[in-house]
Design a protein around this motif. Structure first.
Motif, PDB file in Angstrom:
ATOM      1  N   VAL A  66       0.844  -1.204   0.000  1.00 43.19           N
ATOM      2  CA  VAL A  66       0.000   0.000   0.000  1.00 43.19           C
ATOM      3  C   VAL A  66       0.873   1.245   0.000  1.00 43.19           C
ATOM      4  N   ILE A  67       1.954   1.187   0.798  1.00 49.83           N
ATOM      5  CA  ILE A  67       2.853   2.343   0.876  1.00 49.83           C
ATOM      6  C   ILE A  67       3.469   2.650  -0.483  1.00 49.83           C
ATOM      7  N   THR A  68       3.837   1.598  -1.202  1.00 51.96           N
ATOM      8  CA  THR A  68       4.525   1.792  -2.487  1.00 51.96           C
ATOM      9  C   THR A  68       3.565   1.911  -3.666  1.00 51.96           C
ATOM     10  N   ALA A  69       2.241   1.785  -3.399  1.00 56.08           N
ATOM     11  CA  ALA A  69       1.269   1.859  -4.490  1.00 56.08           C
ATOM     12  C   ALA A  69       1.248   3.251  -5.109  1.00 56.08           C
ATOM     13  N   THR A  70       0.879   3.320  -6.374  1.00 54.70           N
ATOM     14  CA  THR A  70       0.811   4.596  -7.079  1.00 54.70           C
ATOM     15  C   THR A  70      -0.620   4.934  -7.429  1.00 54.70           C
ATOM     16  N   ARG A  71      -0.849   6.211  -7.692  1.00 55.87           N
ATOM     17  CA  ARG A  71      -2.147   6.686  -8.157  1.00 55.87           C
ATOM     18  C   ARG A  71      -2.048   6.952  -9.659  1.00 55.87           C
ATOM     19  N   PRO A  72      -3.158   6.883 -10.368  1.00 53.98           N
ATOM     20  CA  PRO A  72      -3.096   7.152 -11.804  1.00 53.98           C
ATOM     21  C   PRO A  72      -2.844   8.626 -12.075  1.00 53.98           C
ATOM     22  N   PRO A  73      -2.128   8.944 -13.116  1.00 52.73           N
ATOM     23  CA  PRO A  73      -1.989  10.356 -13.493  1.00 52.73           C
ATOM     24  C   PRO A  73      -3.337  10.922 -13.907  1.00 52.73           C
ATOM     25  N   ILE A  74      -3.545  12.200 -13.637  1.00 54.26           N
ATOM     26  CA  ILE A  74      -4.772  12.889 -14.041  1.00 54.26           C
ATOM     27  C   ILE A  74      -4.414  13.849 -15.167  1.00 54.26           C
ATOM     28  N   LEU A  75      -5.146  13.725 -16.277  1.00 59.02           N
ATOM     29  CA  LEU A  75      -4.891  14.550 -17.449  1.00 59.02           C
ATOM     30  C   LEU A  75      -6.083  15.435 -17.748  1.00 59.02           C
ATOM     31  N   ASP A  76      -5.826  16.584 -18.369  1.00 55.62           N
ATOM     32  CA  ASP A  76      -6.947  17.393 -18.845  1.00 55.62           C
ATOM     33  C   ASP A  76      -7.431  16.812 -20.177  1.00 55.62           C
ATOM     34  N   ARG A  77      -8.428  17.404 -20.779  1.00 60.52           N
ATOM     35  CA  ARG A  77      -9.044  16.840 -21.969  1.00 60.52           C
ATOM     36  C   ARG A  77      -8.093  16.785 -23.165  1.00 60.52           C
ATOM     37  N   SER A 159       5.175   6.773  -3.070  1.00 65.64           N
ATOM     38  CA  SER A 159       4.690   7.751  -4.048  1.00 65.64           C
ATOM     39  C   SER A 159       4.213   9.015  -3.354  1.00 65.64           C
ATOM     40  N   LYS A 160       4.497  10.124  -3.990  1.00 68.58           N
ATOM     41  CA  LYS A 160       4.001  11.418  -3.525  1.00 68.58           C
ATOM     42  C   LYS A 160       3.316  12.109  -4.691  1.00 68.58           C
ATOM     43  N   ARG A 161       2.167  12.721  -4.431  1.00 65.36           N
ATOM     44  CA  ARG A 161       1.417  13.394  -5.489  1.00 65.36           C
ATOM     45  C   ARG A 161       2.017  14.758  -5.764  1.00 65.36           C
ATOM     46  N   PHE A 162       2.097  15.082  -7.061  1.00 65.44           N
ATOM     47  CA  PHE A 162       2.600  16.394  -7.454  1.00 65.44           C
ATOM     48  C   PHE A 162       1.645  17.006  -8.469  1.00 65.44           C
ATOM     49  N   TYR A 163       1.365  18.311  -8.283  1.00 62.24           N
ATOM     50  CA  TYR A 163       0.409  19.027  -9.131  1.00 62.24           C
ATOM     51  C   TYR A 163       1.143  20.144  -9.872  1.00 62.24           C
ATOM     52  N   PRO A 164       1.462  19.922 -11.151  1.00 67.04           N
ATOM     53  CA  PRO A 164       2.247  20.913 -11.900  1.00 67.04           C
ATOM     54  C   PRO A 164       1.584  22.283 -11.979  1.00 67.04           C
ATOM     55  N   GLY A 165       0.251  22.326 -12.000  1.00 71.57           N
ATOM     56  CA  GLY A 165      -0.444  23.599 -12.147  1.00 71.57           C
ATOM     57  C   GLY A 165      -0.555  24.390 -10.870  1.00 71.57           C
ATOM     58  N   MET A 166      -0.016  23.854  -9.784  1.00 71.36           N
ATOM     59  CA  MET A 166      -0.047  24.530  -8.476  1.00 71.36           C
ATOM     60  C   MET A 166      -1.497  24.863  -8.096  1.00 71.36           C
ATOM     61  N   ASP A 179      -0.142   9.569   3.030  1.00 66.71           N
ATOM     62  CA  ASP A 179      -0.240   8.181   2.573  1.00 66.71           C
ATOM     63  C   ASP A 179      -0.705   8.080   1.123  1.00 66.71           C
ATOM     64  N   ASN A 180      -0.764   9.230   0.435  1.00 68.53           N
ATOM     65  CA  ASN A 180      -1.139   9.300  -0.985  1.00 68.53           C
ATOM     66  C   ASN A 180      -2.587   8.864  -1.220  1.00 68.53           C
ATOM     67  N   ARG A 181      -3.445   9.132  -0.249  1.00 66.30           N
ATOM     68  CA  ARG A 181      -4.866   8.848  -0.395  1.00 66.30           C
ATOM     69  C   ARG A 181      -5.623  10.167  -0.555  1.00 66.30           C
ATOM     70  N   GLY A 182      -6.643  10.164  -1.408  1.00 70.18           N
ATOM     71  CA  GLY A 182      -7.379  11.386  -1.672  1.00 70.18           C
ATOM     72  C   GLY A 182      -8.143  11.874  -0.466  1.00 70.18           C
ATOM     73  N   ILE A 183      -8.029  13.168  -0.166  1.00 65.78           N
ATOM     74  CA  ILE A 183      -8.735  13.750   0.970  1.00 65.78           C
ATOM     75  C   ILE A 183      -9.680  14.865   0.539  1.00 65.78           C
ATOM     76  N   ALA A 184      -9.652  15.241  -0.735  1.00 64.55           N
ATOM     77  CA  ALA A 184     -10.543  16.302  -1.213  1.00 64.55           C
ATOM     78  C   ALA A 184     -10.587  16.252  -2.734  1.00 64.55           C
ATOM     79  N   GLY A 185     -11.591  16.913  -3.311  1.00 66.82           N
ATOM     80  CA  GLY A 185     -11.684  17.058  -4.751  1.00 66.82           C
ATOM     81  C   GLY A 185     -11.832  15.746  -5.494  1.00 66.82           C
ATOM     82  N   ILE A 186     -11.427  15.773  -6.762  1.00 70.90           N
ATOM     83  CA  ILE A 186     -11.557  14.585  -7.601  1.00 70.90           C
ATOM     84  C   ILE A 186     -10.656  13.467  -7.093  1.00 70.90           C
ATOM     85  N   GLU A 187      -9.581  13.807  -6.380  1.00 75.13           N
ATOM     86  CA  GLU A 187      -8.714  12.781  -5.793  1.00 75.13           C
ATOM     87  C   GLU A 187      -9.512  11.933  -4.796  1.00 75.13           C
TER      88      GLU A 187
END
Length: 580
Positions: A66-77, A159-166, A179-187
């Motif tokens: 679980v610690i080493t698991a990754t999340r899928p990348p999120i892309l715009d349209r 894994s650590k989440r990074f958001y290029p658009g800040m 822990d790389n789990r979503g706590i808000a928004g679409i995550e």
């Protein structure tokens, strides 16, 4: 030859010695075999013991997979990365393997001086299996720690989440915890999806994850965010927000609310007033709600575009009289009621429909329920279950009820797309996928009438959308302003207002709807005002002027496009006369 007594005695002694040595050798062999068997038995028993012992493969209760698991990348349209995983080293300890705790503490603090000495000593003591020391470190720190050569200290890559658009899409994306789990928004929405849907979207944890494609266009998102930040400075507002939707698919093209936060630093989301005003805020919408009243009344057949209404005097309810903000004090045709934003005329339009029918129409458009949407940050609207006479009157022009800007957006989209309510979404959705979700709320003829009224308010003489239209000239935008006075100490304040502009474009063939909000604006200069046309309207114009070409909409200044919006009942007369 006879053997003497001495020879016989020597022979007997030699045979006895041989027999003793043979017996001793056999005894030694037996003991050796027994020792070997005992050794093998001990080794076998230990192996059995180890086989039956459950290996501690977790760090403080967290499984390593679980610690080493990754999340899928999120892309715009368009395939632009909005959120990605980066691999970072995290430091952990095995206290049972640490030989000298004091030495380990001293050495670690030479590289990580921010760690409390007492906390670290307690952390490294005891017989625990694995404990975290510090997570999400840099590779250079990892190298320095490893050079210390401390037994029982090691790293795991997580894994650590990074958001290029800040901050630009923070309220869409939300954030993740350590822990790389979503706590808000679409995550958070992605993590709360059921298993079947996760597999459909390619989000199952631990697998090769397919990218998640959102409906958002980051080019448009950038422009909207930039203009909202500019609005807060330009109009000295306390907040601003905006949202744009494809009216045929329900896809959200852009959504922003400022003040916002940096999802790379989730703690910044806790700063006061950084909530998502599009979904988690409910407001009295003011006069943009007059579009709702007009749509309901026209669709019911109670009124027509050619009808006239008496706006010479205010409407009295007991001791109270409702007046117009800038009254014409004359008989107004229905298009004039809308263009001049007459409260008095709008009340008469609603009364022709009937307050019960008006309330039922609000339910039909979805104003008394949560908008079906992916973001978990949502608030329920506040709409009375039934209206008194005065309650219906004030509701007809957007007071006495509170809804989110997302409610208004979905309503405006339905009013201009031919009359179909389309649930909004942050995921990509085609027209073919959206059509089964359509729910008719008004007839196509009513939709045509509303499109005409919205465009009239932009280009007609005296329309409150004229400032917007100057900035978006050529892109055939239409819309309605709303200036809602805030309640301060139990009374409406004329000094503190929340301003809205609901719009759609290009109106001869609508594709997009948008709602812009500016909270507590001040006049930009002595020649301007504080009503919505001067701020929320101009923000709308600036956004459309920049994003319409990105969306494939070309400017066209032909008056024939506007004339095509005139309903049959109003046709006739010189070209252009219908928008005076």
């Amino acid at each position: 030859m006879a053997m003497t007594a001495e020879q016989l005695s020597a022979t007997i002694a030699l045979d006895g010695a041989r027999k003793v040595r043979g017996n001793l050798t056999q005894a030694r062999i037996r003991w050796m075999v027994l020792a070997i068997l005992l050794g093998f038995s001990l080794v076998g028993a230990r192996l059995v013991q180890l086989g039956l012992t459950e290996t501690d493969s977790a760090i403080e209760g967290q499984a390593r997979d679980v610690i080493t698991a990754t999340r899928p990348p999120i892309l715009d349209r368009n395939g632009l990365e909005m959120a990605v995983d980066i691999r970072v080293p995290s430091l952990y300890a095995e206290p049972r393997r640490i030989i000298d705790v004091e030495e380990a503490v001293r050495k670690l603090r030479t590289v990580l001086p921010n760690l409390s000495e007492s906390w670290l000593r307690e952390r490294l003591s005891g017989d625990q299996g694995f404990v975290w020391v510090q997570r999400e470190l840099s590779p250079s720190i990892e190298e320095k720690v490893m050079r210390l050569g401390i037994p029982g200290i090691d790293f795991i890559t997580e894994s650590k989440r990074f958001y290029p658009g800040m901050t630009e899409a923070s309220h869409i994306l939300g954030s993740t915890n350590i822990d790389n789990r979503g706590i808000a928004g679409i995550e958070k929405h992605m993590d709360s999806e059921d298993i079947a849907l996760l597999q459909d979207l390619g989000l199952a944890r631990g697998n090769a994850l397919a990218p998640v494609e959102l409906s958002v266009d980051m080019r448009v998102q950038h422009v909207m965010h930039e203009q909202l930040v500019d609005a807060m400075t330009r109009y000295q507002a306390i907040a601003a927000a905006g949202v744009m939707m494809d009216i045929h698919t329900g896809e959200i093209i852009a959504l922003a609310s400022v003040p916002d936060f940096n999802p790379n630093e989730p703690a910044t989301a806790l700063v006061k007033d950084s909530f998502n005003r599009i979904t988690a805020g409910i407001f009295e919408p003011g006069s943009i709600f007059k579009t709702v009243t007009m749509a309901g009344a026209i669709d019911s057949g109670a009124v027509k575009l050619t009808d006239e209404f008496d706006a010479r005097f205010g409407v009295r309810f007991g001791r109270f009289t409702i007046e117009d903000f800038h009254g014409k004090h004359r008989i107004l045709k229905l298009p004039e009621v809308y263009k001049y934003s007459s409260n008095v005329g709008t009340i008469h339009v609603m009364q022709a429909m009937g307050k019960d029918n008006f309330r039922a129409f609000l339910s039909r458009v979805g104003f008394d329920a949560r908008v079906p949407f992916e973001l978990p940050e949502m608030r329920l609207p506040t709409v009375p279950k039934s209206f008194s006479d005065v309650g219906a009157a004030t509701a007809s022009f957007g007071h006495g009820l509170s809804v989110s800007p997302l409610h208004m957006l979905t309503a405006y989209a339905a009013f201009v797309n031919g009359g179909n309510y389309v649930p909004p979404t942050l995921y990509k959705r085609s027209v073919a996928e959206a059509e089964p979700l359509y729910r008719r709320v008004i007839q196509p003829e009513t939709s045509e009438a509303i499109r005409y009224l919205m465009r009239l308010n932009a280009i007609g003489a005296g329309g409150s959308g004229s400032q917007m239209n100057k900035l978006a000239l050529g892109f055939r935008v239409g819309g309605k302003t709303g200036t809602a006075e805030k309640v301060v100490d139990g009374r409406y304040s004329s000094n503190k207002v929340t301003n809205f502009f609901g719009s759609a474009f290009p109106l001869e063939n609508p594709r997009y709807a948008m709602v812009i909000m500016v909270d507590e604006p001040k006049a930009e200069n002595p020649q301007s005002g504080t009503t919505a046309g001067w701020n929320a309207g101009t923000v709308t114009g600036r956004i459309v002027q920049r994003v319409a070409p990105m969306l494939g909409i070309a400017p066209d200044f032909s008056p024939l496009l506007d004339e095509s919006l005139v309903p049959p009942a109003l046709q006739g007369g010189p070209v252009g006369s219908h928008f005076n």
